[in-house]
Design an enzyme around this catalytic site. Sequence first.
Site, PDB file in Angstrom:
ATOM      1  N   CYS A 143       0.977  -1.225   0.081  1.00 13.33           N
ATOM      2  CA  CYS A 143       0.031  -0.191   0.026  1.00 13.33           C
ATOM      3  C   CYS A 143       0.964   1.211  -0.015  1.00 13.33           C
ATOM      4  O   CYS A 143       2.163   1.037  -0.030  1.00 13.33           O
ATOM      5  CB  CYS A 143      -0.901  -0.016   1.296  1.00 13.33           C
ATOM      6  SG  CYS A 143      -1.841  -1.396   1.589  1.00 13.33           S
TER       7      CYS A 143
ATOM      8  N   ARG B 224       1.452   1.534  -5.867  1.00 16.10           N
ATOM      9  CA  ARG B 224       1.580   0.674  -4.967  1.00 16.10           C
ATOM     10  C   ARG B 224       0.221   0.116  -4.491  1.00 16.10           C
ATOM     11  O   ARG B 224       0.323  -0.920  -3.393  1.00 16.10           O
ATOM     12  CB  ARG B 224       2.042   1.502  -3.733  1.00 16.10           C
ATOM     13  CG  ARG B 224       3.731   1.998  -4.017  1.00 16.10           C
ATOM     14  CD  ARG B 224       3.970   2.645  -2.768  1.00 16.10           C
ATOM     15  NE  ARG B 224       4.251   1.796  -1.708  1.00 16.10           N
ATOM     16  CZ  ARG B 224       5.272   1.102  -1.608  1.00 16.10           C
ATOM     17  NH1 ARG B 224       6.237   1.174  -2.257  1.00 16.10           N
ATOM     18  NH2 ARG B 224       5.518   0.185  -0.410  1.00 16.10           N
TER      19      ARG B 224
ATOM     20  N   TRP C 191      -3.693  -1.735  -1.251  1.00 16.78           N
ATOM     21  CA  TRP C 191      -3.966  -2.923  -1.816  1.00 16.78           C
ATOM     22  C   TRP C 191      -4.090  -3.768  -0.984  1.00 16.78           C
ATOM     23  O   TRP C 191      -3.393  -4.265  -0.219  1.00 16.78           O
ATOM     24  CB  TRP C 191      -2.436  -2.944  -2.657  1.00 16.78           C
ATOM     25  CG  TRP C 191      -2.469  -4.564  -3.651  1.00 16.78           C
ATOM     26  CD1 TRP C 191      -1.818  -5.529  -2.985  1.00 16.78           C
ATOM     27  CD2 TRP C 191      -2.767  -4.443  -4.856  1.00 16.78           C
ATOM     28  NE1 TRP C 191      -2.029  -6.465  -4.171  1.00 16.78           N
ATOM     29  CE2 TRP C 191      -2.476  -6.006  -5.275  1.00 16.78           C
ATOM     30  CE3 TRP C 191      -3.328  -3.799  -5.734  1.00 16.78           C
ATOM     31  CZ2 TRP C 191      -2.786  -6.381  -6.341  1.00 16.78           C
ATOM     32  CZ3 TRP C 191      -3.726  -4.257  -6.820  1.00 16.78           C
ATOM     33  CH2 TRP C 191      -3.311  -5.603  -7.223  1.00 16.78           C
TER      34      TRP C 191
ATOM     35  N   ASN D 183       1.133   0.043   6.050  1.00 14.13           N
ATOM     36  CA  ASN D 183       1.342  -0.567   4.872  1.00 14.13           C
ATOM     37  C   ASN D 183       2.121  -2.028   5.243  1.00 14.13           C
ATOM     38  O   ASN D 183       3.146  -1.747   6.091  1.00 14.13           O
ATOM     39  CB  ASN D 183       2.305   0.290   3.980  1.00 14.13           C
ATOM     40  CG  ASN D 183       3.181  -0.577   3.068  1.00 14.13           C
ATOM     41  OD1 ASN D 183       2.493  -1.829   2.604  1.00 14.13           O
ATOM     42  ND2 ASN D 183       4.252  -0.306   2.568  1.00 14.13           N
ATOM     43  N   GLY D 184       1.637  -3.214   5.093  1.00 16.06           N
ATOM     44  CA  GLY D 184       2.466  -4.228   5.567  1.00 16.06           C
ATOM     45  C   GLY D 184       1.239  -5.275   6.075  1.00 16.06           C
ATOM     46  O   GLY D 184       0.157  -5.214   5.695  1.00 16.06           O
TER      47      GLY D 184
ATOM     48  N   GLU E 191       7.749 -21.227 -19.390  1.00 22.60           N
ATOM     49  CA  GLU E 191       7.729 -19.966 -18.689  1.00 22.60           C
ATOM     50  C   GLU E 191       8.606 -18.859 -19.623  1.00 22.60           C
ATOM     51  O   GLU E 191       8.507 -17.755 -19.720  1.00 22.60           O
ATOM     52  CB  GLU E 191       7.697 -19.866 -17.316  1.00 22.60           C
ATOM     53  CG  GLU E 191       7.524 -18.466 -16.623  1.00 22.60           C
ATOM     54  CD  GLU E 191       6.356 -17.597 -16.846  1.00 22.60           C
ATOM     55  OE1 GLU E 191       5.537 -17.777 -17.637  1.00 22.60           O
ATOM     56  OE2 GLU E 191       6.584 -16.241 -16.627  1.00 22.60           O
TER      57      GLU E 191
ATOM     58  N   LYS F  81       8.090 -15.491 -21.609  1.00 25.14           N
ATOM     59  CA  LYS F  81       8.696 -14.185 -21.085  1.00 25.14           C
ATOM     60  C   LYS F  81       9.517 -13.649 -22.315  1.00 25.14           C
ATOM     61  O   LYS F  81       9.348 -12.322 -22.954  1.00 25.14           O
ATOM     62  CB  LYS F  81       9.751 -14.265 -20.029  1.00 25.14           C
ATOM     63  CG  LYS F  81       9.337 -14.120 -18.485  1.00 25.14           C
ATOM     64  CD  LYS F  81       8.162 -13.228 -18.116  1.00 25.14           C
ATOM     65  CE  LYS F  81       7.000 -13.398 -18.573  1.00 25.14           C
ATOM     66  NZ  LYS F  81       6.087 -13.992 -17.613  1.00 25.14           N
TER      67      LYS F  81
ATOM     68  N   GLU G 159       7.016 -12.428 -25.561  1.00 28.24           N
ATOM     69  CA  GLU G 159       6.294 -11.489 -25.149  1.00 28.24           C
ATOM     70  C   GLU G 159       6.958 -10.193 -25.305  1.00 28.24           C
ATOM     71  O   GLU G 159       6.306  -9.048 -25.680  1.00 28.24           O
ATOM     72  CB  GLU G 159       5.892 -11.498 -23.537  1.00 28.24           C
ATOM     73  CG  GLU G 159       4.681 -12.309 -23.257  1.00 28.24           C
ATOM     74  CD  GLU G 159       4.369 -12.232 -21.856  1.00 28.24           C
ATOM     75  OE1 GLU G 159       5.226 -12.733 -20.819  1.00 28.24           O
ATOM     76  OE2 GLU G 159       3.203 -11.789 -21.545  1.00 28.24           O
TER      77      GLU G 159
ATOM     78  N   HIS H 142      12.082 -35.612 -31.723  1.00 25.43           N
ATOM     79  CA  HIS H 142      10.824 -35.990 -32.180  1.00 25.43           C
ATOM     80  C   HIS H 142      10.315 -34.545 -33.214  1.00 25.43           C
ATOM     81  O   HIS H 142       9.188 -34.735 -33.414  1.00 25.43           O
ATOM     82  CB  HIS H 142       9.817 -36.371 -31.133  1.00 25.43           C
ATOM     83  CG  HIS H 142      10.095 -37.578 -30.364  1.00 25.43           C
ATOM     84  ND1 HIS H 142      10.010 -38.974 -30.958  1.00 25.43           N
ATOM     85  CD2 HIS H 142      10.627 -37.695 -29.212  1.00 25.43           C
ATOM     86  CE1 HIS H 142      10.179 -39.658 -30.019  1.00 25.43           C
ATOM     87  NE2 HIS H 142      11.024 -39.002 -28.752  1.00 25.43           N
TER      88      HIS H 142
ATOM     89  N   LYS I 297      -2.785  -6.132 -19.719  1.00 20.70           N
ATOM     90  CA  LYS I 297      -2.253  -6.958 -18.297  1.00 20.70           C
ATOM     91  C   LYS I 297      -3.482  -8.041 -17.983  1.00 20.70           C
ATOM     92  O   LYS I 297      -3.083  -9.090 -17.452  1.00 20.70           O
ATOM     93  CB  LYS I 297      -2.156  -5.884 -17.502  1.00 20.70           C
ATOM     94  CG  LYS I 297      -1.822  -6.364 -15.998  1.00 20.70           C
ATOM     95  CD  LYS I 297      -0.328  -6.942 -15.991  1.00 20.70           C
ATOM     96  CE  LYS I 297      -0.085  -7.350 -14.667  1.00 20.70           C
ATOM     97  NZ  LYS I 297       1.115  -8.520 -14.907  1.00 20.70           N
TER      98      LYS I 297
END
Length: 609
Positions: free
Chosen positions: A2, A27, A74, A100-101, A482, A486, A489, A505, A604
Amino acid sequence: MCGIVGYVGDKEATPILVNALKKLEYRGYDSAGIAVLSEGSLVVRKAKGALKFLEQRISTEIIRGSMGIGHTRWATHGEPSDANSHPHTDVAGKIAVVHNGIIENHAKLKSWLASHGVSFRSQTDTEVIAHLIDFHYNGDIVEAVVETLKRLEGSYALAVICESEPGRIVAVRKDSPLVVGAGTGENIIASDVPALLEYTRDVYYLQDREIAVLYRDRVDFLDGDGAPVEKELSHVEWDVAAAEKGGYEHFMLKEIHEQPKALADTLRARIRANGAKSIHLEEIGFDASWAEAGRVMITACGTAWHAGVVGKYAFERFARIPTDVDIASEYRYRSPLFNPKDIFIIISQSGETADTLAAMRMAKKGGARIIAITNVVGSTLAREADLVMYTWAGPEIAVASTKAFTTQLMCVYLIALQFGYLRKTIDGETLTRYIDALEAIPGQAERILANKGDIQRFASLSFNKTKAFFMGRLFDFAISLESALKLKEISYTHSEAFAAGELKHGPIALVDDATLVVAVCTQRALFDKMDSNIKEVKARGATVLVITYEGESFFDGTADEVFRIPPAPDEITPILSVIPSQLYAYYCSVQRGNDPDKPRNLAKSVTVE
Ligand code: F6R
């Protein structure tokens, strides 16, 4: 994650707080609020949603006052709502707190406070802080904060104001950032430098457990016990745009570097170490009945699906339970078979991906029980699933997912290990060994990041390759998938992944001297198989980068370049082995002149089919 701010000075606080919060919206942006000491009373205003909704709410009134605190949230505990927005106050509304935390022992503190007659107005962990400060308040807000800190476990950056003590703000931090800006006739605090730059470039960086007491014309610094400390003033040279990215050139690089903290946050509160170490998932309602499942089915899209592929291997290895994984857009259109004893694990950073939600709803209709792994509190997935496990990664701004992926892996491991322990397929000693390995991960991730120069150098030599293949076996296959995603993208290099055993193969037909092959080699029992595959592609002219362990010389003679990661158990290694590939994709993207934060054609959150 946050954002918090606080202002005391000779100007009107409200516009300054709102303006500073705007710089911290990256944040967190699911609700916002302010508390201002106005004509002797605390005035608190909050609103669910982006900051603009708070602005709308206060646009019709004038809140006079030259001291206040603010927050942009957040959500971690409790969905986004007006009630869960900060600031939180004590029962009488005389003390206001922004935080925040994560307060890890909030449940214990909450029942203790409830037994002393406190009733709660929110589902947050933060509200306990306001009530505890009130409990310890004897006319000195600094003393009350010092006493309260002794009872808090977890991470926090706090700002506190008190109606009967005009002219001072108390701020403190532990494992969450907080910066004090020193102005002329005014002082200001914020989670991050960008919020301060319009007012001052002279700042004090608070260390863990240090307290700052801000007045209009001075700032006093104390240690956690209330004893005075001396602090050195720093001057910020960065511009505002760079400051928003924490000094990094792009959000993606910042988020790659946030992984050690995000991983520690995701893990910490779920491990207990009284006596033998154990995993605690009661917060999500996961009990022994879930471990009686007949089958685990994992569905997701994109990067989250790759976390699911790791999950399949982990569930089979640790819990010896049949596990399938499928891409949500495939799953929803085939004719899947359900069993009432099936458990579904649905993984989604945003919790809003259309195909993922459709697959979840189908499974629910079929009678399956659903565990969601998501980064967004209050998302559709979080609301509709039976159990929710949050990745505490904080907002991910860059389109290409990095810290959300590795924290998804952390959640998958915690559930798989606990499944195994409850099903007695792993014993207490083995569990402790794996918990130790997970606890070592954040520090090991730091070590990989410290060597990023090696990856950057390799990227500067190989970024213009026209095709790249990633290959590996078992857990390394998942990370190859993955890594290839990346790279394609954000660098737009044609990249593919395959299980190394598939090389002969088909894919080998494409290998020539323009090809880069990244061989992910962390599954110790299969090193010789990987070595043969590497020799096969080398013989056809490929350039080969191997990702393997520190101290491992198996591939030294064959690879063109070896990038080493700290040793970990084979099953846990994916959290580490993906980091070099994230960095490689990032540096290739930059070398090619792309914007890694906003790759072409991508969004996103994919909320339509
Ligand atoms: C890739 C990436 C995407 C997402 C996918 C699912 O870097 O971020 O592949 O993983 O669109 O999104 P969520 O996790 O929000 O369901």
